[in-house]
Design an enzyme around this catalytic site. Sequence first.
Site, PDB file in Angstrom:
ATOM      1  N   SER A  76      -0.230   8.576   3.942  1.00  9.32           N
ATOM      2  CA  SER A  76      -1.193   7.526   4.291  1.00  9.32           C
ATOM      3  C   SER A  76      -2.526   8.099   4.737  1.00  9.32           C
ATOM      4  O   SER A  76      -3.587   7.613   4.336  1.00  9.32           O
ATOM      5  CB  SER A  76      -0.603   6.623   5.379  1.00  9.32           C
ATOM      6  OG  SER A  76       0.495   5.913   4.847  1.00  9.32           O
ATOM      7  N   ARG A 121       3.942  -5.995  -8.105  1.00  7.36           N
ATOM      8  CA  ARG A 121       3.697  -6.102  -6.651  1.00  7.36           C
ATOM      9  C   ARG A 121       2.515  -7.032  -6.378  1.00  7.36           C
ATOM     10  O   ARG A 121       1.550  -7.064  -7.144  1.00  7.36           O
ATOM     11  CB  ARG A 121       3.459  -4.717  -6.042  1.00  7.36           C
ATOM     12  CG  ARG A 121       4.730  -3.855  -6.066  1.00  7.36           C
ATOM     13  CD  ARG A 121       4.482  -2.460  -5.585  1.00  7.36           C
ATOM     14  NE  ARG A 121       4.235  -2.397  -4.142  1.00  7.36           N
ATOM     15  CZ  ARG A 121       4.031  -1.255  -3.487  1.00  7.36           C
ATOM     16  NH1 ARG A 121       4.014  -0.108  -4.150  1.00  7.36           N
ATOM     17  NH2 ARG A 121       3.805  -1.256  -2.183  1.00  7.36           N
ATOM     18  N   SER A 160      -0.511  -4.846   4.816  1.00  9.76           N
ATOM     19  CA  SER A 160      -1.684  -4.410   5.582  1.00  9.76           C
ATOM     20  C   SER A 160      -2.676  -3.681   4.679  1.00  9.76           C
ATOM     21  O   SER A 160      -3.844  -3.499   5.053  1.00  9.76           O
ATOM     22  CB  SER A 160      -1.259  -3.468   6.701  1.00  9.76           C
ATOM     23  OG  SER A 160      -0.859  -2.200   6.145  1.00  9.76           O
ATOM     24  N   ASP A 218       8.447   1.375   6.310  1.00  5.23           N
ATOM     25  CA  ASP A 218       8.951   2.519   5.552  1.00  5.23           C
ATOM     26  C   ASP A 218      10.148   3.194   6.209  1.00  5.23           C
ATOM     27  O   ASP A 218      10.813   4.012   5.563  1.00  5.23           O
ATOM     28  CB  ASP A 218       7.825   3.528   5.320  1.00  5.23           C
ATOM     29  CG  ASP A 218       6.791   2.985   4.351  1.00  5.23           C
ATOM     30  OD1 ASP A 218       5.798   3.680   4.087  1.00  5.23           O
ATOM     31  OD2 ASP A 218       6.966   1.843   3.865  1.00  5.23           O
ATOM     32  N   ARG A 231      13.466  -3.274  -1.083  1.00  5.46           N
ATOM     33  CA  ARG A 231      14.264  -2.257  -0.383  1.00  5.46           C
ATOM     34  C   ARG A 231      15.393  -2.866   0.449  1.00  5.46           C
ATOM     35  O   ARG A 231      16.397  -2.202   0.712  1.00  5.46           O
ATOM     36  CB  ARG A 231      13.360  -1.362   0.487  1.00  5.46           C
ATOM     37  CG  ARG A 231      12.510  -0.434  -0.352  1.00  5.46           C
ATOM     38  CD  ARG A 231      11.542   0.392   0.464  1.00  5.46           C
ATOM     39  NE  ARG A 231      10.876   1.380  -0.386  1.00  5.46           N
ATOM     40  CZ  ARG A 231       9.750   1.992  -0.049  1.00  5.46           C
ATOM     41  NH1 ARG A 231       9.171   1.736   1.147  1.00  5.46           N
ATOM     42  NH2 ARG A 231       9.193   2.855  -0.880  1.00  5.46           N
TER      43      ARG A 231
HETATM   44  O1  S3P Z   1      -1.505   1.651   4.197  1.00  3.47           O
HETATM   45  C1  S3P Z   1      -0.597   2.487   3.928  1.00  3.47           C
HETATM   46  O2  S3P Z   1      -0.772   3.712   3.827  1.00  3.47           O
HETATM   47  C2  S3P Z   1       0.785   1.956   3.762  1.00  3.47           C
HETATM   48  C3  S3P Z   1       1.110   0.718   4.245  1.00  3.47           C
HETATM   49  C4  S3P Z   1       2.458   0.148   4.186  1.00  3.47           C
HETATM   50  O3  S3P Z   1       2.479  -0.893   3.252  1.00  3.47           O
HETATM   51  P1  S3P Z   1       2.278  -2.442   3.696  1.00  3.47           P
HETATM   52  O4  S3P Z   1       1.033  -2.517   4.524  1.00  3.47           O
HETATM   53  O5  S3P Z   1       2.152  -3.129   2.380  1.00  3.47           O
HETATM   54  O6  S3P Z   1       3.500  -2.827   4.491  1.00  3.47           O
HETATM   55  C5  S3P Z   1       3.525   1.167   3.789  1.00  3.47           C
HETATM   56  O7  S3P Z   1       4.702   0.494   3.316  1.00  3.47           O
HETATM   57  C6  S3P Z   1       3.027   2.089   2.724  1.00  3.47           C
HETATM   58  O8  S3P Z   1       4.009   3.087   2.467  1.00  3.47           O
HETATM   59  C7  S3P Z   1       1.760   2.823   3.100  1.00  3.47           C
HETATM   60  C1  PEP Z   2       5.394   1.539  -0.286  1.00  7.47           C
HETATM   61  C2  PEP Z   2       4.974   2.792  -0.207  1.00  7.47           C
HETATM   62  O1  PEP Z   2       3.749   3.231  -0.651  1.00  7.47           O
HETATM   63  P1  PEP Z   2       2.730   2.376  -1.564  1.00  7.47           P
HETATM   64  O2  PEP Z   2       2.636   0.985  -0.949  1.00  7.47           O
HETATM   65  O3  PEP Z   2       1.463   3.140  -1.476  1.00  7.47           O
HETATM   66  O4  PEP Z   2       3.298   2.319  -2.942  1.00  7.47           O
HETATM   67  C3  PEP Z   2       5.792   3.861   0.413  1.00  7.47           C
HETATM   68  O5  PEP Z   2       5.312   5.021   0.482  1.00  7.47           O
HETATM   69  O6  PEP Z   2       6.932   3.545   0.848  1.00  7.47           O
END
Ligand code: S3P
Ligand code: PEP
Length: 425
Positions: free
Chosen positions: A21, A118, A164, A309, A340
């Site tokens: 991230s 998505r 987010s 996650d 998931r």
């Molecule tokens: O902003 C980010 O780096 C992320 C936000 C999360 O997604 P959501 O905000 O859709 O829950 C997470 O699941 C993803 O792996 C990385």
């Molecule tokens: C959902 C994930 O990443 P992204 O949303 O960037 O595909 C993840 O890393 O679990």
Amino acid sequence: MKVSVSTSKVNGEVFAPPSKSYTHRAITIAALSDDCVIHRPLMSADTLASIRAAEALGANIEKYEDRIHVRGVNGKPHVPNNVIDVANSGTTLRFMTAVSSLTNGVTVLTGDSSIRNRPNQPLLDVLNRLGVEAYSTRGNGCAPIVVRGGLKGAITTIDGSISSQFISALLIACPLTTQSTTLSIKGEMKSRPYVDVTMELIEQAGAEILVEEGNTIKFIIPANQKYNLKEYTVPGDFSSASYLLAAAAVTGSTVIVKNLFPSKQGDIEIIDVLERMGAKISWDKESGVAEITGNGLKATVFDAGATPDLVPTIAVLAACAQGTTVIENAEHVRYKETDRLHAMALELTKMGISVREEPDQLIITGGTLRGAELHGWHDHRIIMALTIAGMVAGDTVIDTAEAVDISFPNFFETMKELGAAVELI
Ligand SMILES: O=C(O)C1=C[C@@H](OP(=O)(O)O)[C@@H](O)[C@H](O)C1
Ligand SMILES: C=C(OP(=O)(O)O)C(=O)O
């Protein structure tokens, strides 16, 4: 590709890989800056997608052993000369959809079959209210997405319940517009820590956004700002570290994980969860070293609202724990690379565990895990979590194992170094 997992324990020291991230944000904001060196970036399939997208939008990126040098576009991305393919990266899709809004032409963004299923409609709706023409080619809110630049700014709202990343994407793009923006969040802002990570990088790049906390969270974004990120070092990834820590917790062994320093990552919560479930765990924030010894696990209640996650990891911990664990507030976990909640329910059931799936919950009663032929769902987090389960159950094979490249390319090598009996077949 498949991975075969046999009963095994872990022992030894390992470094947590860099944060995916933080790396996405560093690449994106560096690409909107002038000239920046990013130290210790995660180089994985997802972050390479962000590098490719940034290059398509005009950045020049040179990759070295342990850093990348980004010559950015100073807030003015170019119209790409081809479609941007984000592969499997949702973060790249959302961030670069918003960045594309700053161009003076049309950008098309697509991705793999998972990405093309998505949701993005809340982000597209806000962009259209901010002066952009943004739409999904099939009219279902999913990629392929078309963006005709023209981002201006406005007072608007967005639903915080799905992702987010929509909010982070707007926070990254809107400071560079010609009119200020006020973004109010409707409902609970799920995955809030990721927005905090975004704010941290925006501030490090010299821009400012005012956050009004209250019943409704408001982001007040002045226009005509610049990014000036010059150098950044990426911290270790707590989401990836969760599999290394969980391996010790469920096999009753000991592991030391380094490169785990305090940051805005919400998945730091894995430390508290492991402790409350009964593992013997210490975390020295100064040295960035976590040490864990498995000591039997007991059930817990886990609110996934901020930390989606961690759900695959927690589900496996729950399967090995005494009692019934409730993973709650987790509906948004269905909108990742795969659903998931459903995937973990099906796969743990194949391993003999009692799992009840509700719209926003998993209720898991710990028991004796048995080896099985499992589906990895082409989802890196499902595969890594099930690998940990396989180390307890033995005689387990998981397909689509190549998907670990998304966030932890050397996961199996790292696990083998720690003593895990894993073989790619
Ligand atoms: O902003 C980010 O780096 C992320 C936000 C999360 O997604 P959501 O905000 O859709 O829950 C997470 O699941 C993803 O792996 C990385
Ligand atoms: C959902 C994930 O990443 P992204 O949303 O960037 O595909 C993840 O890393 O679990």
